[in-house]
Design a protein around this motif. Structure first.
Motif, mmCIF file in Angstrom:
data_model
loop_
_atom_site.group_PDB
_atom_site.id
_atom_site.type_symbol
_atom_site.label_atom_id
_atom_site.label_comp_id
_atom_site.label_asym_id
_atom_site.label_seq_id
_atom_site.Cartn_x
_atom_site.Cartn_y
_atom_site.Cartn_z
ATOM 1 N N GLU A 87 -13.959 -45.638 40.284
ATOM 2 C CA GLU A 87 -14.149 -45.099 41.638
ATOM 3 C C GLU A 87 -15.536 -45.441 42.168
ATOM 4 O O GLU A 87 -15.706 -45.825 43.328
ATOM 5 N N TYR A 117 -11.741 -43.777 35.063
ATOM 6 C CA TYR A 117 -11.393 -43.755 36.483
ATOM 7 C C TYR A 117 -12.575 -43.342 37.357
ATOM 8 O O TYR A 117 -12.712 -43.807 38.491
ATOM 9 N N ASP A 118 -13.437 -42.501 36.827
ATOM 10 C CA ASP A 118 -14.660 -42.161 37.563
ATOM 11 C C ASP A 118 -15.542 -43.397 37.708
ATOM 12 O O ASP A 118 -16.103 -43.645 38.785
ATOM 13 N N ARG A 154 -4.667 -46.263 42.853
ATOM 14 C CA ARG A 154 -5.243 -45.048 43.438
ATOM 15 C C ARG A 154 -6.448 -45.367 44.327
ATOM 16 O O ARG A 154 -6.872 -44.530 45.119
ATOM 17 N N PHE A 155 -6.978 -46.584 44.199
ATOM 18 C CA PHE A 155 -8.129 -46.992 45.015
ATOM 19 C C PHE A 155 -7.735 -47.947 46.135
ATOM 20 O O PHE A 155 -8.595 -48.554 46.771
ATOM 21 N N SER A 183 -16.444 -47.920 45.328
ATOM 22 C CA SER A 183 -17.305 -47.370 46.374
ATOM 23 C C SER A 183 -18.486 -48.306 46.634
ATOM 24 O O SER A 183 -18.852 -48.556 47.792
#
Length: 284
Positions: free
Chosen positions: A148, A144-145, A188-189, A152
């Motif tokens: 993310e 998940y990092d 979640r994004f 981004s």
């Protein structure tokens, strides 16, 4: 239904051996309304291997994409003349990692032979291409990092003018699911994805429906219906269909499925590009 394919690769892509002449013949035989050859050009490997540090070399498999770009564009430009009046052939490029070397990206953008630029993120800063990530050795927190950071970087790319359509925007999910059965929930994004789409729509950019996942074991397009509809609902108008073919046989594969998704999401027309300007075809 008028089929088109605006994302394809030929012998001038490092991961394809598809003969460019046979590709063009196949597109003509299929009667495609638009056919774009978009060979790979990775901005972060624009120069020869000797240009890069040892750390940079560890993150890449191939170099000197400037030569690949020239070879592809020269070949397609000649074929456009040869097939004039017989095929709507588009000289494109899939431009990866634009943010990693924007000067290289500007050189591609300045080339007047180029009709169409797909902006793709195949790898994020400090990481290898998602194709080479060892997801089975990562925790879900680590995955998940990584995601993310991908979204981004996708957001940052959406704020530039150095491409026409964002390519396979959920590419980051492809290999973790296909090879390891990892189903990451990217909802979640959704906020940053929505802002990315808003930037694209405001800047007159589009997204593609990349159909490769339907034939490669992923089970859906990149992106799926949820995100295609999101782009439509926030005002996105430009949408292209691409098979991401790397073989002659896969040209326009599942194009009809992609068009059905576009229609279901609310789109009534599809786009292709000539001289960096969108042209539209109504969905029947």
């Amino acid at each position: 239904m008028k089929l088109m394919d605006c994302h394809t690769h030929t012998q001038f892509s490092v991961d394809s051996e598809a003969d460019i002449n046979e590709c063009v013949k196949r597109a003509a035989k299929l009667g495609l309304a638009a056919y774009a050859i978009t060979d790979h050009c990775e901005c972060n490997a624009w120069y020869g291997e000797e240009h890069y540090s040892e750390e940079e070399k560890k993150l890449r498999e191939s170099f000197d994409y400037a030569a690949d770009f020239e070879n592809s564009v020269s070949a397609v430009t000649a074929l456009k003349e040869k097939w004039a009046g017989k095929l709507n052939l588009i000289c494109g490029v899939e431009l990866g990692q634009i943010l990693h070397d924007m000067e290289a990206a500007k050189k591609v953008n300045a080339d007047k032979r180029v009709d169409f630029i797909i902006g793709s993120v195949h790898q994020i800063s400090g990481e290898p291409d998602f194709y080479f990530v060892e997801y089975d050795k990562m925790t879900m927190d680590g995955i998940y990092d990584l995601l993310e950071r991908y979204f981004s970087e996708a957001y940052d790319l959406s704020r530039t003018e150095l491409f026409d359509v964002f390519g396979h925007i959920t590419y980051c999910l492809r290999y973790m699911k296909q090879r390891h059965g990892i189903n990451a929930d990217i909802s979640r994004f959704d906020d940053i994805i929505e802002e990315t789409f808003r930037n694209l729509a405001m800047n007159g950019k589009g997204i593609e429906i990349n159909t490769s996942g339907l034939r490669q074991g992923f089970g859906d397009c990149f992106p799926n219906l949820k995100y295609i509809k999101l782009f439509h609902d926030i005002g996105g108008e430009i949408i292209t269909i691409g098979s991401d073919s790397h073989t002659v046989e896969d040209i326009a594969a599942n194009s009809a499925d992609g068009i059905k998704l576009a229609k279901e999401a609310g789109f009534r027309r599809l786009a292709y590009f000539k001289k960096r300007k969108p042209h539209f075809i109504d969905i029947e």
